[in-house]
Design a protein around this motif. Structure first.
Motif, PDB file in Angstrom:
ATOM      1  N   TRP A  19       0.792  -1.216   0.000  1.00 53.56           N
ATOM      2  CA  TRP A  19       0.000   0.000   0.000  1.00 53.56           C
ATOM      3  C   TRP A  19       0.829   1.272   0.000  1.00 53.56           C
ATOM      4  CZ3 TRP A  19      -4.377   0.234  -2.081  1.00 53.56           C
ATOM      5  CH2 TRP A  19      -5.190  -0.896  -2.096  1.00 53.56           C
ATOM      6  N   VAL A  20       2.063   1.211   0.459  1.00 50.55           N
ATOM      7  CA  VAL A  20       2.937   2.386   0.334  1.00 50.55           C
ATOM      8  C   VAL A  20       3.252   2.637  -1.141  1.00 50.55           C
ATOM      9  CG1 VAL A  20       5.298   3.201   0.757  1.00 50.55           C
ATOM     10  CG2 VAL A  20       3.923   2.354   2.647  1.00 50.55           C
ATOM     11  N   ILE A  21       3.523   1.570  -1.876  1.00 50.03           N
ATOM     12  CA  ILE A  21       3.810   1.727  -3.308  1.00 50.03           C
ATOM     13  C   ILE A  21       2.567   2.174  -4.062  1.00 50.03           C
ATOM     14  CG2 ILE A  21       4.493   0.515  -5.413  1.00 50.03           C
ATOM     15  CD1 ILE A  21       6.343  -1.185  -3.623  1.00 50.03           C
ATOM     16  N   ILE A  22       1.433   1.555  -3.787  1.00 54.99           N
ATOM     17  CA  ILE A  22       0.184   1.952  -4.456  1.00 54.99           C
ATOM     18  C   ILE A  22      -0.181   3.384  -4.085  1.00 54.99           C
ATOM     19  CG2 ILE A  22      -2.318   1.518  -4.577  1.00 54.99           C
ATOM     20  CD1 ILE A  22      -0.699  -0.518  -6.101  1.00 54.99           C
ATOM     21  N   GLY A  23      -0.073   3.711  -2.809  1.00 51.58           N
ATOM     22  CA  GLY A  23      -0.453   5.045  -2.337  1.00 51.58           C
ATOM     23  C   GLY A  23       0.451   6.147  -2.825  1.00 51.58           C
ATOM     24  N   SER A  24       1.658   5.808  -3.210  1.00 48.75           N
ATOM     25  CA  SER A  24       2.571   6.840  -3.695  1.00 48.75           C
ATOM     26  C   SER A  24       2.165   7.377  -5.061  1.00 48.75           C
ATOM     27  CB  SER A  24       3.991   6.296  -3.767  1.00 48.75           C
ATOM     28  OG  SER A  24       4.094   5.311  -4.776  1.00 48.75           O
ATOM     29  N   LYS A  25       1.352   6.624  -5.773  1.00 56.19           N
ATOM     30  CA  LYS A  25       0.964   7.047  -7.111  1.00 56.19           C
ATOM     31  C   LYS A  25      -0.547   7.230  -7.268  1.00 56.19           C
ATOM     32  CE  LYS A  25       3.390   6.266 -11.292  1.00 56.19           C
ATOM     33  NZ  LYS A  25       3.876   5.384 -12.291  1.00 56.19           N
ATOM     34  N   ASP A  26      -1.317   6.308  -6.713  1.00 54.67           N
ATOM     35  CA  ASP A  26      -2.760   6.276  -6.969  1.00 54.67           C
ATOM     36  C   ASP A  26      -3.578   6.467  -5.691  1.00 54.67           C
ATOM     37  OD1 ASP A  26      -2.123   5.607  -9.595  1.00 54.67           O
ATOM     38  OD2 ASP A  26      -2.158   3.473  -9.155  1.00 54.67           O
ATOM     39  N   ALA A  81       3.987  -3.077  -7.174  1.00 55.27           N
ATOM     40  CA  ALA A  81       3.681  -3.170  -5.742  1.00 55.27           C
ATOM     41  C   ALA A  81       3.602  -4.620  -5.297  1.00 55.27           C
ATOM     42  CB  ALA A  81       2.369  -2.451  -5.446  1.00 55.27           C
ATOM     43  N   PHE A  82       2.931  -5.455  -6.080  1.00 57.79           N
ATOM     44  CA  PHE A  82       2.766  -6.862  -5.705  1.00 57.79           C
ATOM     45  C   PHE A  82       4.107  -7.589  -5.673  1.00 57.79           C
ATOM     46  CE2 PHE A  82       2.231 -11.309  -6.950  1.00 57.79           C
ATOM     47  CZ  PHE A  82       1.449 -11.756  -5.902  1.00 57.79           C
ATOM     48  N   PHE A  83       4.850  -7.518  -6.764  1.00 52.70           N
ATOM     49  CA  PHE A  83       6.093  -8.280  -6.848  1.00 52.70           C
ATOM     50  C   PHE A  83       7.186  -7.730  -5.917  1.00 52.70           C
ATOM     51  CE2 PHE A  83       4.207  -9.619 -10.951  1.00 52.70           C
ATOM     52  CZ  PHE A  83       4.215 -10.983 -10.710  1.00 52.70           C
ATOM     53  N   THR A  84       7.200  -6.443  -5.688  1.00 49.40           N
ATOM     54  CA  THR A  84       8.145  -5.884  -4.721  1.00 49.40           C
ATOM     55  C   THR A  84       7.835  -6.371  -3.315  1.00 49.40           C
ATOM     56  OG1 THR A  84       8.418  -3.917  -6.093  1.00 49.40           O
ATOM     57  CG2 THR A  84       9.113  -3.742  -3.793  1.00 49.40           C
ATOM     58  N   SER A  85       6.560  -6.356  -2.957  1.00 50.97           N
ATOM     59  CA  SER A  85       6.190  -6.845  -1.623  1.00 50.97           C
ATOM     60  C   SER A  85       6.461  -8.342  -1.495  1.00 50.97           C
ATOM     61  CB  SER A  85       4.732  -6.521  -1.298  1.00 50.97           C
ATOM     62  OG  SER A  85       3.853  -7.227  -2.127  1.00 50.97           O
ATOM     63  N   VAL A  86       6.281  -9.095  -2.565  1.00 53.60           N
ATOM     64  CA  VAL A  86       6.584 -10.535  -2.532  1.00 53.60           C
ATOM     65  C   VAL A  86       8.069 -10.760  -2.267  1.00 53.60           C
ATOM     66  CG1 VAL A  86       6.792 -12.601  -3.983  1.00 53.60           C
ATOM     67  CG2 VAL A  86       4.663 -11.317  -3.966  1.00 53.60           C
TER      68      VAL A  86
END
Length: 133
Positions: free
Chosen positions: A28-35, A111-116
């Motif tokens: 959610w940090v990655i998603i929230g940084s853009k969208d 976001a998904f693959f980075t968190s994985v």
């Protein structure tokens, strides 16, 4: 007498809890940084359930078998980590890079693959640091 599936030298529930929170935050940090849109906040909290289920499946399906199979061979957690983790990290990194590149660098895929990758790597470290009996 009932035998447990989980060896005593692994604290799987603690690792799952820490890993799912880590994956949730990274995603959610990655998603929230853009969208970021404030209307999706209730769904963000609800998304913890699928994140936890993904973490559960990945850890039990791909990390725990290394430690479970080494239980009867005399390896301790640190030996399993030193022997298997480098190969695991290389394979997971390759899969994650492939997933990100085939998605045309979509923010959700990043976001998904980075968190994985980060979560599985950290999970290995948490398992390796646990005390063995």
């Amino acid at each position: 007498m009932i035998k447990t599936i989980i060896p005593t030298n692994m604290n799987l529930p603690s690792n799952l809890a820490k890993s799912s929170v880590l994956a949730f935050v990274i995603f959610w940090v990655i998603i929230g940084s853009k969208d970021y849109e404030s209307e999706v906040l209730p769904y963000v909290m609800l998304s913890y359930i699928p994140v936890f289920l993904c973490v559960l499946i990945v850890i039990i399906g791909t990390i725990c078998p290394f430690f479970w199979s080494a239980k009867n061979t005399g390896f301790n957690n640190q030996n399993v980590f030193k022997t298997c983790f480098p190969y695991y990290a290389i394979v997971v990194f390759g899969i994650c890079v492939f997933g990100i590149s085939t998605s045309d660098f979509d923010n959700m895929a990043i976001a998904f693959f980075t968190s994985v990758f980060i979560t599985t790597s950290q999970s290995w470290i948490w398992f390796a640091k646990e005390k063995t009996k």
